[in-house]
Design an enzyme around this catalytic site. Structure first.
Site, short mmCIF file in Angstrom:
data_model
loop_
_atom_site.label_atom_id
_atom_site.label_comp_id
_atom_site.label_asym_id
_atom_site.label_seq_id
_atom_site.Cartn_x
_atom_site.Cartn_y
_atom_site.Cartn_z
N ASN A 1 -4.24 1.88 -13.71
CA ASN A 1 -3.34 0.95 -13.02
C ASN A 1 -1.93 1.51 -13.12
O ASN A 1 -1.60 2.22 -14.07
CB ASN A 1 -3.39 -0.42 -13.70
CG ASN A 1 -2.49 -1.43 -13.02
OD1 ASN A 1 -2.43 -1.49 -11.79
ND2 ASN A 1 -1.77 -2.22 -13.79
N GLY B 1 0.78 -1.23 0.00
CA GLY B 1 0.00 0.00 0.00
C GLY B 1 0.81 1.28 0.00
O GLY B 1 0.31 2.33 0.42
N GLU C 1 7.09 5.96 -8.89
CA GLU C 1 5.66 5.60 -8.84
C GLU C 1 4.89 6.57 -7.94
O GLU C 1 3.81 7.03 -8.28
CB GLU C 1 5.48 4.18 -8.28
CG GLU C 1 6.02 3.09 -9.18
CD GLU C 1 5.65 1.70 -8.69
OE1 GLU C 1 4.51 1.50 -8.23
OE2 GLU C 1 6.51 0.81 -8.75
N ILE D 1 -9.94 -7.14 -12.74
CA ILE D 1 -11.19 -6.43 -12.47
C ILE D 1 -12.28 -7.04 -13.36
O ILE D 1 -12.08 -7.18 -14.56
CB ILE D 1 -11.03 -4.92 -12.80
CG1 ILE D 1 -9.94 -4.30 -11.93
CG2 ILE D 1 -12.33 -4.16 -12.66
CD1 ILE D 1 -10.28 -4.20 -10.47
N HIS E 1 2.13 0.35 -13.19
CA HIS E 1 2.99 -0.82 -13.41
C HIS E 1 4.46 -0.39 -13.33
O HIS E 1 4.83 0.64 -13.90
CB HIS E 1 2.67 -1.42 -14.79
CG HIS E 1 3.38 -2.71 -15.03
ND1 HIS E 1 3.00 -3.89 -14.43
CD2 HIS E 1 4.49 -3.00 -15.76
CE1 HIS E 1 3.82 -4.85 -14.80
NE2 HIS E 1 4.74 -4.34 -15.60
N ASN F 1 1.74 2.98 -2.67
CA ASN F 1 1.12 3.92 -3.62
C ASN F 1 -0.17 4.51 -3.05
O ASN F 1 -0.47 5.69 -3.24
CB ASN F 1 0.85 3.22 -4.96
CG ASN F 1 2.09 3.17 -5.82
OD1 ASN F 1 2.52 4.18 -6.37
ND2 ASN F 1 2.70 2.00 -5.90
C1 GRF Z 1 3.85 -1.33 -7.29
O1 GRF Z 1 5.16 -1.59 -7.72
C2 GRF Z 1 2.93 -1.14 -8.46
O2 GRF Z 1 3.56 -0.59 -9.59
C3 GRF Z 1 2.51 -2.55 -8.77
O3 GRF Z 1 2.39 -3.16 -7.51
C4 GRF Z 1 3.25 -2.51 -6.57
C5 GRF Z 1 2.39 -2.10 -5.42
O4 GRF Z 1 3.16 -1.56 -4.38
N1 GRF Z 1 1.30 -2.59 -9.55
P1 GRF Z 1 2.47 -0.85 -3.14
O5 GRF Z 1 1.50 -1.86 -2.55
O6 GRF Z 1 1.75 0.36 -3.67
O7 GRF Z 1 3.56 -0.50 -2.20
#
Ligand code: GRF
Length: 207
Positions: A109, A14, A181, A95, A111, A16
């Site tokens: 999303n 979590g 990110e 989804i 990535h 992000n």
């Molecule tokens: C991130 O690297 C994102 O790009 C991918 O999954 C990971 C999630 O990380 N889809 P977090 O749970 O947000 O720390």
């Protein structure tokens, strides 16, 4: 300009989710984080939701007799929380198509690579960075894209490069990618809040 009524889907750590919360609480992202949706009752994201008093819901297919019941419930939850936009942030499940149709071009999303390279089923977490290193790529990066019916697929909204350095390990590389990110995802969501993303012929453009 309408504030996004955001539902965030996350299965893991979590970070992000936290980055998005942080930008919205600083007023740099015009979004209300209305709900965390997870398939994993042990997700780190839940702890973060509790700290920030964001409602969360654990929902997964195995909790229901039929797929139909599962999808109906998911749609109902999103409706009940007035969700206008969905951000997937490390959500490990596909989804349902019904949700994608209901939220057409309103699901993103993130990535941790430059799609369409190093994406698709099974290409998640450290596997992505392992493969980038194994291939000898000199750059990797981050992609934020709109979600369609395929894994890691749909119009690309934004990408940012990250240099692969001599001697990088999965840990060092993923750490640098993750920092990017955390910057790019709230920025992209702000573009949606400003209604600046248009999709023409399956290509996303920023107005
Ligand atoms: C991130 O690297 C994102 O790009 C991918 O999954 C990971 C999630 O990380 N889809 P977090 O749970 O947000 O720390």
């Amino acid at each position: 300009m309408k504030r996004l009524q955001l539902g965030i889907f996350a299965s893991g750590r979590g970070s992000n989710f936290s980055a998005i919360l942080d930008k919205s609480s600083k007023g740099e992202l015009e979004a209300d984080i209305k709900l965390l949706v997870t398939n994993n009752k042990n997700a780190g994201a839940i702890k973060k939701a509790l700290v920030h008093k964001i409602p969360f819901i654990v929902i997964k297919r195995s909790m229901f007799d039929t797929r139909d019941d599962f999808v109906k419930k998911m749609l109902m939850i999103l409706k009940d929380h007035n969700i206008s936009f969905i951000a997937l942030a490390g959500y490990m499940k596909k989804i349902p198509v019904e949700v994608i149709s209901e939220y057409e071009n309103e699901i993103t999303n993130i990535h941790p690579a430059l799609l369409p390279s190093f994406g698709g089923k099974g290409m998640y977490g450290s596997y992505v960075h392992e493969n980038v290193l194994k291939t000898g790529c000199k750059v990797t990066g981050v992609t934020v894209h709109l979600v369609d019916n395929k894994y890691d697929h749909g119009p690309i909204v934004a990408q940012r490069c990250v240099e692969v350095k001599e001697g990088d390990t999965v840990e060092s590389l993923s750490g640098r990618v993750l920092k990017v990110e955390h910057q790019i995802y709230p920025e992209v969501l702000q573009l949606f809040a400003e209604n600046r993303v248009v999709v023409e012929d399956k290509v996303a453009k920023i107005k």
